[in-house]
Design an enzyme around this catalytic site. Structure first.
Site, PDB file in Angstrom:
ATOM      1  N   GLN A 120      35.341  35.875  28.025  1.00 13.61           N
ATOM      2  CA  GLN A 120      36.551  35.460  28.730  1.00 13.61           C
ATOM      3  C   GLN A 120      37.491  34.732  27.778  1.00 13.61           C
ATOM      4  O   GLN A 120      38.696  35.010  27.735  1.00 13.61           O
ATOM      5  CB  GLN A 120      36.165  34.537  29.905  1.00 13.61           C
ATOM      6  CG  GLN A 120      37.334  34.127  30.758  1.00 13.61           C
ATOM      7  CD  GLN A 120      37.947  35.307  31.497  1.00 13.61           C
ATOM      8  OE1 GLN A 120      37.249  36.033  32.182  1.00 13.61           O
ATOM      9  NE2 GLN A 120      39.234  35.518  31.342  1.00 13.61           N
ATOM     10  N   ARG A 166      40.182  41.737  28.689  1.00 12.22           N
ATOM     11  CA  ARG A 166      38.733  41.626  28.574  1.00 12.22           C
ATOM     12  C   ARG A 166      38.183  42.816  27.790  1.00 12.22           C
ATOM     13  O   ARG A 166      37.344  42.674  26.919  1.00 12.22           O
ATOM     14  CB  ARG A 166      38.079  41.568  29.974  1.00 12.22           C
ATOM     15  CG  ARG A 166      38.343  40.288  30.751  1.00 12.22           C
ATOM     16  CD  ARG A 166      37.675  39.086  30.103  1.00 12.22           C
ATOM     17  NE  ARG A 166      36.250  39.308  29.911  1.00 12.22           N
ATOM     18  CZ  ARG A 166      35.318  39.104  30.848  1.00 12.22           C
ATOM     19  NH1 ARG A 166      35.670  38.611  32.021  1.00 12.22           N
ATOM     20  NH2 ARG A 166      34.028  39.320  30.602  1.00 12.22           N
ATOM     21  N   ARG A 186      24.534  38.640  31.870  1.00  8.77           N
ATOM     22  CA  ARG A 186      25.159  37.646  32.756  1.00  8.77           C
ATOM     23  C   ARG A 186      24.041  36.963  33.521  1.00  8.77           C
ATOM     24  O   ARG A 186      23.304  37.621  34.277  1.00  8.77           O
ATOM     25  CB  ARG A 186      26.147  38.325  33.714  1.00  8.77           C
ATOM     26  CG  ARG A 186      26.591  37.404  34.831  1.00  8.77           C
ATOM     27  CD  ARG A 186      27.810  37.889  35.572  1.00  8.77           C
ATOM     28  NE  ARG A 186      29.007  37.736  34.775  1.00  8.77           N
ATOM     29  CZ  ARG A 186      30.247  37.775  35.268  1.00  8.77           C
ATOM     30  NH1 ARG A 186      30.438  37.971  36.550  1.00  8.77           N
ATOM     31  NH2 ARG A 186      31.285  37.623  34.473  1.00  8.77           N
ATOM     32  N   ASP A 225      40.513  27.908  37.424  1.00  6.31           N
ATOM     33  CA  ASP A 225      39.393  28.786  37.783  1.00  6.31           C
ATOM     34  C   ASP A 225      38.861  28.287  39.130  1.00  6.31           C
ATOM     35  O   ASP A 225      39.257  27.216  39.603  1.00  6.31           O
ATOM     36  CB  ASP A 225      38.320  28.696  36.673  1.00  6.31           C
ATOM     37  CG  ASP A 225      37.074  29.531  36.961  1.00  6.31           C
ATOM     38  OD1 ASP A 225      37.148  30.458  37.793  1.00  6.31           O
ATOM     39  OD2 ASP A 225      36.015  29.246  36.355  1.00  6.31           O
ATOM     40  N   HIS A 241      31.270  31.241  28.732  1.00  4.57           N
ATOM     41  CA  HIS A 241      31.811  32.567  29.050  1.00  4.57           C
ATOM     42  C   HIS A 241      32.684  33.003  27.861  1.00  4.57           C
ATOM     43  O   HIS A 241      33.908  33.057  27.948  1.00  4.57           O
ATOM     44  CB  HIS A 241      32.631  32.489  30.345  1.00  4.57           C
ATOM     45  CG  HIS A 241      32.876  33.815  31.004  1.00  4.57           C
ATOM     46  ND1 HIS A 241      32.397  35.008  30.504  1.00  4.57           N
ATOM     47  CD2 HIS A 241      33.574  34.149  32.128  1.00  4.57           C
ATOM     48  CE1 HIS A 241      32.773  35.999  31.294  1.00  4.57           C
ATOM     49  NE2 HIS A 241      33.488  35.505  32.284  1.00  4.57           N
ATOM     50  N   CYS A 297      40.868  33.280  35.048  1.00  3.57           N
ATOM     51  CA  CYS A 297      39.891  34.291  34.631  1.00  3.57           C
ATOM     52  C   CYS A 297      39.657  35.323  35.724  1.00  3.57           C
ATOM     53  O   CYS A 297      39.210  36.427  35.445  1.00  3.57           O
ATOM     54  CB  CYS A 297      38.584  33.605  34.247  1.00  3.57           C
ATOM     55  SG  CYS A 297      37.889  32.602  35.567  1.00  3.57           S
TER      56      CYS A 297
HETATM   57  N1   CP Z   1      36.370  36.874  34.876  1.00  4.52           N
HETATM   58  C1   CP Z   1      35.195  37.484  35.118  1.00  4.52           C
HETATM   59  O1   CP Z   1      34.212  37.309  34.405  1.00  4.52           O
HETATM   60  O2   CP Z   1      35.233  38.314  36.200  1.00  4.52           O
HETATM   61  P1   CP Z   1      33.986  39.069  36.853  1.00  4.52           P
HETATM   62  O3   CP Z   1      33.110  38.016  37.479  1.00  4.52           O
HETATM   63  O4   CP Z   1      34.594  39.991  37.858  1.00  4.52           O
HETATM   64  O5   CP Z   1      33.267  39.797  35.775  1.00  4.52           O
HETATM   65  N1  NVA Z   2      33.403  29.705  36.749  1.00  2.00           N
HETATM   66  C1  NVA Z   2      33.268  30.987  37.392  1.00  2.00           C
HETATM   67  C2  NVA Z   2      33.819  32.073  36.532  1.00  2.00           C
HETATM   68  C3  NVA Z   2      33.808  33.435  37.147  1.00  2.00           C
HETATM   69  C4  NVA Z   2      34.299  34.505  36.237  1.00  2.00           C
HETATM   70  C5  NVA Z   2      31.801  31.240  37.718  1.00  2.00           C
HETATM   71  O1  NVA Z   2      30.933  30.934  36.894  1.00  2.00           O
HETATM   72  O2  NVA Z   2      31.525  31.724  38.813  1.00  2.00           O
END
Ligand code: CP
Ligand code: NVA
Length: 323
Positions: free
Chosen positions: A136, A295, A106, A228, A133, A267
């Site tokens: 997701q 997930r 990440r 989101d 992502h 998400c």
């Molecule tokens: N949706 C998602 O990726 O959640 P987290 O940021 O909690 O991993």
């Molecule tokens: N768009 C958001 C998604 C979080 C799961 C971000 O990147 O923070």
């Protein structure tokens, strides 16, 4: 098949099978099926997960899912490792490949996960970057297929920012031939290269891919309404952005224009009162927690697919999910 998963179209060819596999495996697991519970394609393998940003769902679903597939997870938080301090992404990839069976990452810049993959001899899975992502989107489409049983005639609508989650959702809907309409405020368009890819998939698969700046138009007769955060991780100093999303909140007024059997998806984490109201989040049509659970199942299918493809295929044959 692709060795890595950087964006969901890396697995376009087998995406439907990956989802069918996940849905069937989840059912078997929940029925205490011996074969599912003793399916260990990651036996004795360590899978490392690097996090430059916080996570609840991704971290927990990967840790539990890796364990359930017989492997053991190593969670590597950014402050605990040399990456980003004295060591490059490429050197990190080379070193971690000597120990791990796969790496999830990440990160902020999508180019970093691409560089990690380019220098890794084991599969790399993007666990969220500023552009994509994919994990997701796999869970999202799994949830849609589970909830509606039939994908033909479905309309999925996005209301919000042109961000990472939208990118993979639009690609995923295009790959499966599901009509997709997305509304974003002027100036918050999704990336042009991703839109072009999503439009190509939609065209190939006979579905609609329609962008608009009007949320009401996007949600008209929709089966799924998805939003989101308006402010993503890394944009915390851009609070002024919120004012530009006036009219984009998913509330009962907006969903009243959707199909009677609308489902709400997010998400998560949700910012209640910003992009969505409590009334929608807590409505009986909200499927956000099934989506969060998925997930793990979707990632288990993706990990088995990428790390031990023969075992994934054999399990798929055994489950009879259309391989
Ligand atoms: N949706 C998602 O990726 O959640 P987290 O940021 O909690 O991993
Ligand atoms: N768009 C958001 C998604 C979080 C799961 C971000 O990147 O923070």
């Amino acid at each position: 098949m692709s060795e890595h998963l950087l964006a969901i179209d890396d697995v376009a060819e087998d995406f439907q099978d990956i989802l069918d596999w996940a849905i069937e495996f989840k059912k078997m697991w929940k029925a205490n099926d011996e074969i599912a519970m003793n399916f260990f394609p990651l036996a004795d393998m360590a899978v490392g997960s690097i996090y430059e940003k916080p996570s609840t769902r991704t971290r927990v679903s990967f840790e539990v899912g890796i364990n359930r597939l017989g492997g053991y997870p190593l969670t590597l938080l950014k402050n605990d490792i040399q990456l980003g301090k004295s060591e490059t992404v490429a050197d990190t990839a080379n070193v971690l490949s000597r120990f791990l069976g796969a790496i999830t990452y990440r990160c902020f810049a999508h180019s970093d996960v691409a560089e990690l993959a380019a220098n890794s001899s084991v599969p790399v899975i993007n666990a969220l970057s500023d552009k994509h992502h994919p994990c997701q989107a796999a869970a999202d489409l799994m949830t849609i297929l589970e909830h509606f049983s039939e994908k033909d005639g479905l309309k999925v609508s996005w209301v919000g920012d042109g961000n990472n989650v939208l990118h993979d959702l639009m690609l995923a809907c295009g790959i499966l031939g599901i009509d997709f309409h997305y509304a974003f405020p002027k100036g918050y368009d999704p990336a042009a290269d991703v839109v072009a890819r999503a439009e190509d998939y939609a065209k190939q698969n006979g579905s609609e891919m329609v962008g608009t700046n009007d949320p009401k138009e996007a949600v008209k007769d929709a089966n799924v309404i998805y939003t989101d955060a308006f402010i993503s991780m890394g944009e915390e100093d851009m609070k002024d952005k919120l004012a530009d999303f006036d009219g984009f909140q998913v509330n009962m007024d907006l969903v009243s224009g959707a199909n009677d059997k609308w489902a709400f998806m997010h998400c998560l984490p949700a910012h209640r009162g910003d992009e969505v109201t409590d009334a929608v989040m807590d409505h009986e049509n909200s499927i956000v927690f099934d989506q969060a659970e998925n997930r793990m199942w979707a990632q288990m299918s993706l990990m088995a697919y990428l790390i031990d493809n023969p075992a994934w295929s054999a399990m798929g044959d055994m489950m009879g999910v259309g391989f």
